[in-house]
Motif scaffolding. Sequence first.
Motif, short mmCIF file in Angstrom:
data_model
loop_
_atom_site.label_atom_id
_atom_site.label_comp_id
_atom_site.label_asym_id
_atom_site.label_seq_id
_atom_site.Cartn_x
_atom_site.Cartn_y
_atom_site.Cartn_z
N PRO A 47 47.42 32.65 54.61
CA PRO A 47 46.59 33.84 54.87
C PRO A 47 47.37 35.13 54.64
O PRO A 47 47.57 35.92 55.56
CB PRO A 47 46.18 33.67 56.33
N SER A 48 47.80 35.36 53.41
CA SER A 48 48.50 36.61 53.11
C SER A 48 48.41 36.85 51.61
O SER A 48 47.99 35.97 50.86
CB SER A 48 49.97 36.52 53.51
N LEU A 49 48.81 38.04 51.20
CA LEU A 49 48.83 38.33 49.76
C LEU A 49 50.26 38.46 49.28
O LEU A 49 50.55 39.20 48.35
CB LEU A 49 48.02 39.61 49.48
N ASN B 256 41.90 33.58 50.78
CA ASN B 256 41.39 34.76 51.47
C ASN B 256 42.55 35.13 52.39
O ASN B 256 43.09 34.23 53.06
CB ASN B 256 40.12 34.42 52.26
N GLN B 257 42.95 36.38 52.38
CA GLN B 257 44.15 36.72 53.16
C GLN B 257 43.88 36.71 54.66
O GLN B 257 44.81 36.87 55.45
CB GLN B 257 44.77 38.03 52.68
N LYS B 258 42.60 36.55 55.04
CA LYS B 258 42.31 36.40 56.46
C LYS B 258 42.52 34.95 56.87
O LYS B 258 42.19 34.05 56.10
CB LYS B 258 40.85 36.75 56.74
N GLY B 259 43.00 34.76 58.08
CA GLY B 259 43.11 33.40 58.61
C GLY B 259 41.79 32.96 59.20
O GLY B 259 40.95 33.80 59.56
N GLY B 260 41.58 31.68 59.29
CA GLY B 260 40.43 31.13 60.00
C GLY B 260 39.09 31.33 59.33
O GLY B 260 38.06 31.34 59.99
N VAL B 261 39.07 31.47 58.01
CA VAL B 261 37.79 31.67 57.31
C VAL B 261 37.26 30.40 56.64
O VAL B 261 36.18 30.40 56.07
CB VAL B 261 37.88 32.80 56.24
N GLY C 170 38.59 43.72 53.48
CA GLY C 170 39.70 42.98 52.91
C GLY C 170 39.38 42.36 51.56
O GLY C 170 40.28 42.03 50.80
N LEU C 171 38.08 42.20 51.27
CA LEU C 171 37.74 41.58 49.97
C LEU C 171 38.10 42.48 48.80
O LEU C 171 38.51 42.00 47.75
CB LEU C 171 36.24 41.23 49.91
N THR C 172 37.96 43.79 48.99
CA THR C 172 38.31 44.72 47.91
C THR C 172 39.80 44.58 47.58
O THR C 172 40.18 44.50 46.40
CB THR C 172 38.05 46.18 48.36
N GLN C 173 40.59 44.47 48.63
CA GLN C 173 42.04 44.32 48.43
C GLN C 173 42.34 43.00 47.72
O GLN C 173 43.17 42.95 46.81
CB GLN C 173 42.72 44.36 49.80
#
Length: 252
Positions: free
Chosen positions: A126-128, A9-14, A155-158
């Motif tokens: 945490p990146s794409l 997941n490109q978000k951190g801390g998930v 961000g999930l769509t991306q």
Amino acid sequence: MRNVVAVLNQKGGVGKTTTVINIGAYLAKAGKSVLIIDFDPQGNATSGLGLDKHAPVANIYEVVSGKTTIDNAIQTTTIDGLYICMANANLAAAEVELASSNSKEFVLKKALSGVEYDYILIDCPPSLGLLTVNALCASAWLLIPVQAEYYALEGLTQLLDVMQRVKQGPNPDLQLLGVVATMYDNRNSLAQQVYKELQQYFGDSLFKSIVPRNVRLAEAPSYGKAIMEHDKWSKGAKAYKQLTKEVISRVS
Ligand SMILES: Nc1ncnc2c1ncn2[C@@H]1O[C@H](COP(=O)(O)OP(=O)(O)O)[C@@H](O)[C@H]1O
Ligand SMILES: [Mg+2]
């Protein structure tokens, strides 16, 4: 690459790293051989399993930059059957270096070829960026942890877009293993609402197991332990044990 799973997941801390460590631990406990690839320059999977990310041993950076082979860069952990290829801040340089290499998306895949484990779990940064694309090209499966909070769906769509592009291009074999809700607080009506939205959006791809917000899970890495070693009766432990069963049945 049959049982290679990228946790992304490109978000951190998930909850990516927590998920990798604890699914890895329960898979090993179920008698599987498991290799964790720490593919995040933060090296949290490494330290979370009690290893020193600055130890003078070969790590994933040396592997992807061609300085050594993966066989020389695998460490044991305190859990039988669970192995790790460590990472530290050096890996950030690989993102830049890989960009100029031939078939830059396939460097990790090549490094892993011929490596035999029942499961290989890749803890993504945490990146794409290019490291993540390498992880997706080396994997058969994508597992997405989603924090059950506001903005979770953003961000999930991306992310799914990147998955589609990888499928249509460099890795047609990539499949969604599933989406898991993490840090779920059932006293919070917003969390319930987010979970419902995940159900609507992902249907059967959403894992039935829900990882609760659980302080025992949060403190385990500071002891360098998986939750099954730190407090196997905690709610967090039960959730990850259950999730691991789902992972095994989806993969097979
Ligand atoms: N279910 C949970 N309940 C409470 N704390 C959690 C839970 N999952 C993860 N954490 C904590 O939240 C922080 C971020 O989790 P982490 O797994 O490192 O996320 P990521 O790898 O996506 O950045 C860490 O401090 C971790 O210990
Ligand atoms: Mg992480």
